[in-house]
Design a protein around this motif. Structure first.
Motif, short mmCIF file in Angstrom:
data_model
loop_
_atom_site.label_atom_id
_atom_site.label_comp_id
_atom_site.label_asym_id
_atom_site.label_seq_id
_atom_site.Cartn_x
_atom_site.Cartn_y
_atom_site.Cartn_z
N THR A 290 -1.68 3.46 6.37
CA THR A 290 -2.80 4.38 6.28
C THR A 290 -3.92 3.79 5.42
N HIS A 291 -5.14 3.77 5.97
CA HIS A 291 -6.33 3.27 5.28
C HIS A 291 -6.25 1.78 4.94
N GLN A 292 -5.37 1.06 5.62
CA GLN A 292 -5.15 -0.35 5.27
C GLN A 292 -6.42 -1.19 5.31
N LEU A 293 -7.18 -1.12 6.40
CA LEU A 293 -8.37 -1.97 6.53
C LEU A 293 -9.44 -1.58 5.52
N ARG A 294 -9.61 -0.30 5.31
CA ARG A 294 -10.61 0.18 4.37
C ARG A 294 -10.27 -0.27 2.94
N LEU A 295 -9.01 -0.18 2.61
CA LEU A 295 -8.56 -0.56 1.27
C LEU A 295 -8.63 -2.07 1.07
N ILE B 203 0.85 -1.19 0.00
CA ILE B 203 0.00 0.00 0.00
C ILE B 203 0.88 1.24 0.00
N ARG B 204 0.49 2.18 -0.85
CA ARG B 204 1.21 3.45 -0.92
C ARG B 204 0.21 4.59 -0.87
N GLU C 128 0.40 8.75 -1.25
CA GLU C 128 1.21 9.94 -1.51
C GLU C 128 0.74 11.09 -0.64
N ARG C 129 1.66 11.87 -0.16
CA ARG C 129 1.34 13.04 0.65
C ARG C 129 0.45 14.00 -0.15
N GLY C 130 -0.63 14.46 0.48
CA GLY C 130 -1.52 15.41 -0.17
C GLY C 130 -2.64 14.77 -0.95
N THR C 131 -2.66 13.44 -1.05
CA THR C 131 -3.74 12.75 -1.74
C THR C 131 -4.72 12.18 -0.73
N TRP C 132 -5.97 12.02 -1.13
CA TRP C 132 -7.00 11.50 -0.24
C TRP C 132 -6.90 9.99 -0.06
N CYS C 133 -6.64 9.29 -1.15
CA CYS C 133 -6.74 7.83 -1.15
C CYS C 133 -5.36 7.16 -1.24
N ALA C 134 -5.28 6.01 -0.57
CA ALA C 134 -4.12 5.15 -0.74
C ALA C 134 -4.38 4.22 -1.93
N GLU C 135 -3.34 3.53 -2.37
CA GLU C 135 -3.50 2.62 -3.50
C GLU C 135 -2.63 1.39 -3.31
N VAL C 136 -3.06 0.29 -3.92
CA VAL C 136 -2.28 -0.93 -3.93
C VAL C 136 -1.33 -0.89 -5.11
N VAL C 137 -0.07 -1.20 -4.85
CA VAL C 137 0.94 -1.21 -5.90
C VAL C 137 1.24 -2.65 -6.29
N PRO C 138 0.74 -3.13 -7.43
CA PRO C 138 0.96 -4.53 -7.83
C PRO C 138 2.45 -4.84 -8.01
N GLY C 139 2.85 -6.01 -7.53
CA GLY C 139 4.21 -6.47 -7.73
C GLY C 139 5.23 -5.92 -6.77
N ALA D 238 1.78 -4.55 3.83
CA ALA D 238 0.49 -4.45 4.52
C ALA D 238 -0.14 -5.84 4.59
N GLU D 239 -0.61 -6.20 5.79
CA GLU D 239 -1.18 -7.54 5.98
C GLU D 239 -2.34 -7.48 6.96
N THR D 240 -3.45 -8.09 6.58
CA THR D 240 -4.66 -8.11 7.41
C THR D 240 -5.32 -9.47 7.36
N LEU D 241 -5.64 -10.01 8.53
CA LEU D 241 -6.45 -11.21 8.62
C LEU D 241 -7.92 -10.79 8.67
#
Length: 324
Positions: free
Chosen positions: A257-262, A196-197, A199-210, A215-218
């Motif tokens: 940041t926003h890990q569970l939501r994403l 998960i990445r 960027e500073r100043g952006t609202w949403c986080a994003e998943v970066v493939p590869g 980030a890890e969630t059960l």
């Protein structure tokens, strides 16, 4: 280390601090007066002349600065900023536990953890410093403004390091619960791992493939929700009458940041009331009607100071109400 502020905290906030630059041999006195330097240093919207006239800038000895005081290098100046009016966030900050070192609270949705941007007075830290009489109270971790539940704070700066290091070592077990759509075809439990990445100043986080996993969630299904529990959401038009929902138990092993939501959005079960995932919705900052249905429900750890096992639980339950 800068000297201690000569101004007491106001509204639970420490005074702001500035420092004039060190002496430059090429231009030893770049500003004729301290007033000229303050006008240069602070944004145009700050009424520096008015604040000087009201004696709101002070030096290390607590003496009020005058507009015509000669400029001096390497000098500290303190002042309290003007605060904007903020809409009052509804809901109660429940104090779950308090002792010499720790305060554990259960915060309502829409309340910021720390003073930041347009959320200063309406933050956990500022409100509780005043309400509990703890001027050094500081958070040991963060919760998103729209997330409800358990938040741990240190009563004094001297305790902060030991507990914060426990969070950094991932020695604190945290459990969340979320209300989200029920997917019968989703095989649970499942561990979501990705990169998960944000960027500073952006609202949403994003998943970066590869990219390497950070980030890890059960994710586990805890229970299906009775239709009556979501009736209010149906009436609000946010969910369909035929939709089925469930409470999911979430155990994050990292804290992006926003890990569970994403992660839940990525599984096709976005959390009810989420204004960002999977689609950004334009929600006014003072719109408190539909809280994010995400609750920091449990926290457990071995106390790094006295070795005791500590376990705390939220007094709230899903679905969360607008009153927090």
């Amino acid at each position: 280390m800068p000297p201690r502020s000569p101004l007491p905290a106001r509204h639970g906030l420490d005074a702001a601090r500035l420092r004039t630059p060190d002496r430059d041999r090429a231009t030893p006195d770049p500003w004729p007066t301290m007033g000229a330097w303050l006008r240069h240093r602070l944004p145009e919207h700050v009424d520096v002349p008015g604040m000087l006239a009201q004696e709101r800038f002070v030096d290390e000895d607590g003496r009020a600065l005058r507009d015509d005081d000669p400029y001096a290098p390497a000098r500290y100046v303190w002042f309290h900023r003007d605060l904007r009016d903020e809409p009052v966030v509804p809901g109660t900050i429940h104090v779950v536990h308090r002792d010499e070192r720790l305060v554990v609270v259960d915060k309502p949705p829409f309340l910021s953890t720390i003073p930041r941007g347009g959320h200063v007075m309406q933050s956990v830290v500022v409100r509780l410093r005043a309400e509990l009489g703890l001027p050094e109270l500081s958070p040991l971790h963060r919760l998103d403004r729209v997330t409800s539940g358990l938040l741990m704070l240190a009563t004094e700066q001297r305790w902060r390091g030991a507990y914060q290091s426990a969070f950094e070592r991932r020695a604190v077990d945290k459990t969340y619960r979320a209300l989200a759509p029920l997917r019968a075809d989703l095989g649970l439990p499942v561990v979501v791992r990705d990169h998960i990445r944000k960027e500073r100043g952006t609202w949403c986080a994003e998943v970066v493939p590869g990219a390497p996993v950070n980030a890890e969630t059960l994710v586990e299904l805890e229970r299906e929700v009775d239709g009556g529990e979501t009736a209010g959401r149906v009436e609000a038009g946010e969910v369909g009458a035929a939709d089925r929902f469930a409470v999911y138990r979430l155990t994050p092993r990292t804290g992006r940041t926003h890990q569970l939501r994403l992660h839940l959005a990525g599984l096709g079960i976005p959390i009810v009331g989420d204004p960002l995932y999977p689609v950004v919705r334009d929600v006014p900052v003072d719109h408190f009607r539909h809280p994010l249905q995400l609750l920091a429900a449990e926290v457990a750890f071995t106390d790094p100071v006295d070795g005791r096992r500590r376990e705390f639980r939220s007094v709230r339950s899903l679905p969360l109400s607008a009153e927090g």
